[in-house]
Design a protein around this motif. Sequence first.
Motif, mmCIF file in Angstrom:
data_model
loop_
_atom_site.group_PDB
_atom_site.id
_atom_site.type_symbol
_atom_site.label_atom_id
_atom_site.label_comp_id
_atom_site.label_asym_id
_atom_site.label_seq_id
_atom_site.Cartn_x
_atom_site.Cartn_y
_atom_site.Cartn_z
ATOM 1 N N ALA A 67 5.108 -8.751 32.638
ATOM 2 C CA ALA A 67 4.736 -7.656 33.402
ATOM 3 C C ALA A 67 5.756 -6.757 33.710
ATOM 4 O O ALA A 67 5.473 -5.423 33.628
ATOM 5 N N TYR A 93 -1.621 0.295 33.048
ATOM 6 C CA TYR A 93 -1.047 -0.204 34.145
ATOM 7 C C TYR A 93 -1.422 -0.996 35.128
ATOM 8 O O TYR A 93 -1.105 -1.936 35.797
ATOM 9 N N LEU A 128 -1.703 -4.659 33.882
ATOM 10 C CA LEU A 128 -0.509 -5.274 34.570
ATOM 11 C C LEU A 128 -0.376 -5.772 35.775
ATOM 12 O O LEU A 128 -0.066 -6.744 36.212
ATOM 13 N N LEU A 183 7.035 -4.740 30.712
ATOM 14 C CA LEU A 183 6.089 -3.776 30.330
ATOM 15 C C LEU A 183 5.909 -2.487 31.287
ATOM 16 O O LEU A 183 5.667 -1.520 31.189
ATOM 17 N N ARG A 184 6.251 -2.839 32.643
ATOM 18 C CA ARG A 184 6.009 -1.819 33.632
ATOM 19 C C ARG A 184 7.056 -0.619 33.376
ATOM 20 O O ARG A 184 6.840 0.673 33.539
#
Length: 540
Positions: A306, A350, A353, A309-310
């Motif tokens: 996560a 987002y 996530l 990916l953020r």
Amino acid sequence: MTLPVTSLHNHEFLHTIPSFDVNAPEVISALHKVALNVSMLFPGTGCIIMLLHPSARFLLTYTSEQIIQHPFIYAGSRLDQVLQSHQPVIIEDVADQDKLAREIPGFHGRSLLLLPLLNTDICIGALVIMGYEPQVFDDQAVRIGRAFADQAALSLMSVQQASSVQHWILEDQRYLRTILQASSDGIALVGDQRHFIEANPAFGRMFALQPAEMENCSCADIFGCNGDVKPACCLKGCMIEHALRHEQSLEYAEVDITIQGTPRVLGLSVTPVALKDAPVCLVIARDMTAVRDATRSKAKFLSMIAHELRSPLNAINGYLELLLTGVGGELTDEQHDFARRARAGSENLYALLEDLLLISRADAGQMRLHRELVLLPAIIDNAVEELELTAADNEITMQLDIADHLPRLYADSVRLQQVLRNLINNALHFTPAGGEVTISASLIKSDHRSSASLNDDDEPQQMIQLQVRDTGCGIAPEFHQRIFERFFQAPNERVSRAGGQGLGLSIVKMIIELHEGTVTVSSVPGQGSTFTCLLPCLSN
């Protein structure tokens, strides 16, 4: 007259005849007493007791010398006649001793009084009073014999039933002992003095002790409550003492303890059991160390993914925001709409996530709130703005009904926005085109008690009531509780686009309860749903 040979097998009473255990000392003693009493009531006679086997194929014959089992020759026999008619048979002078001896093993007399052994109209056998010389059995002798035979049948049945009950008890104890020995879960009994009464091998292995070594040990010594660092479950008092005093089971708890210097995680269930002598606690333990380690490893992996990916998502959101503000030049209306939709999709990703991160932190025991003084209307506006394009695309109207001058909340604004986003997103998923979603907030007085409140006399406190109401397909009553479970999605054939991961409502419940609030749902299939969150607020 000879009765039909097959008639005995057609009687249902055979299913109720007990199978006497002639090896049981109690049964042998009862048979011996019957024979002894016959010799006292009828001096100069012998006694034979014949008990019918439930199969009707065998007889158990008791004489003063032995107990034997032999085939039941019932065709035309005197015993067959007695068993079916329930009437005595008298022979004052036996003409053919050999034939009678074949019917009644052990018979060697010259006269005979054959009496049915009856127990509530069920014939379990026969009592043979055998005269060694030709003898007349008058009416008085027959009455005495029948009365004694009835008492003998009652006595034999009582003894056999008691023996059977004792046998069943012993068998149950053996089965229970086998289960306890084989169980992979630790099972133990703790007395009212908080000392172990008994433990199975699995319980002993968890603490590197033999079960016998645990007997009479205090639970405080076993669980390490006397050390410098007590288990979390006993910080507010002994959990076993609490269960015994209040006579109620404790909720399942996972406890971090140290056993011989090694940290372990045990899942404990504590249940009080009311025994005749004194109450005890049934303690069931399961080693959850491997499960906890695997869960933390999974949570760590999810958290890492996560976070990875953020970073690119933050960059995408940032540049889209710059594009929308006109930093890169003026956009046409169509380009502006494209950019807004791209930003909305990026924000939804987002949010997903964030949900995964929250779940991973909760599983790892790292979930924390960052509280500050916040105003709920601003949080509602931000959440609505995120999802207004989704609502417009699906032709759903969003309405706001926010009371004026709402008091402040001491809360985590990011998490509350996550709650609203999940509730609104859920409503949009299950509302058809042309429907409506209403978000409302108001101040109410509630009897809700926070977990820190110990005083039952507290007056109703002010709460902010946050509601998300839709005109969607509704939820069946049997799913009202389950929808707050992770990964559960109520089946609904009316909605084809619901999708989702089944995490949103479970996260809502987790966050609201961390804020010492509650979340409930009211819904009727076909008439929409209303989710209500109650949150404690600060006094103005």
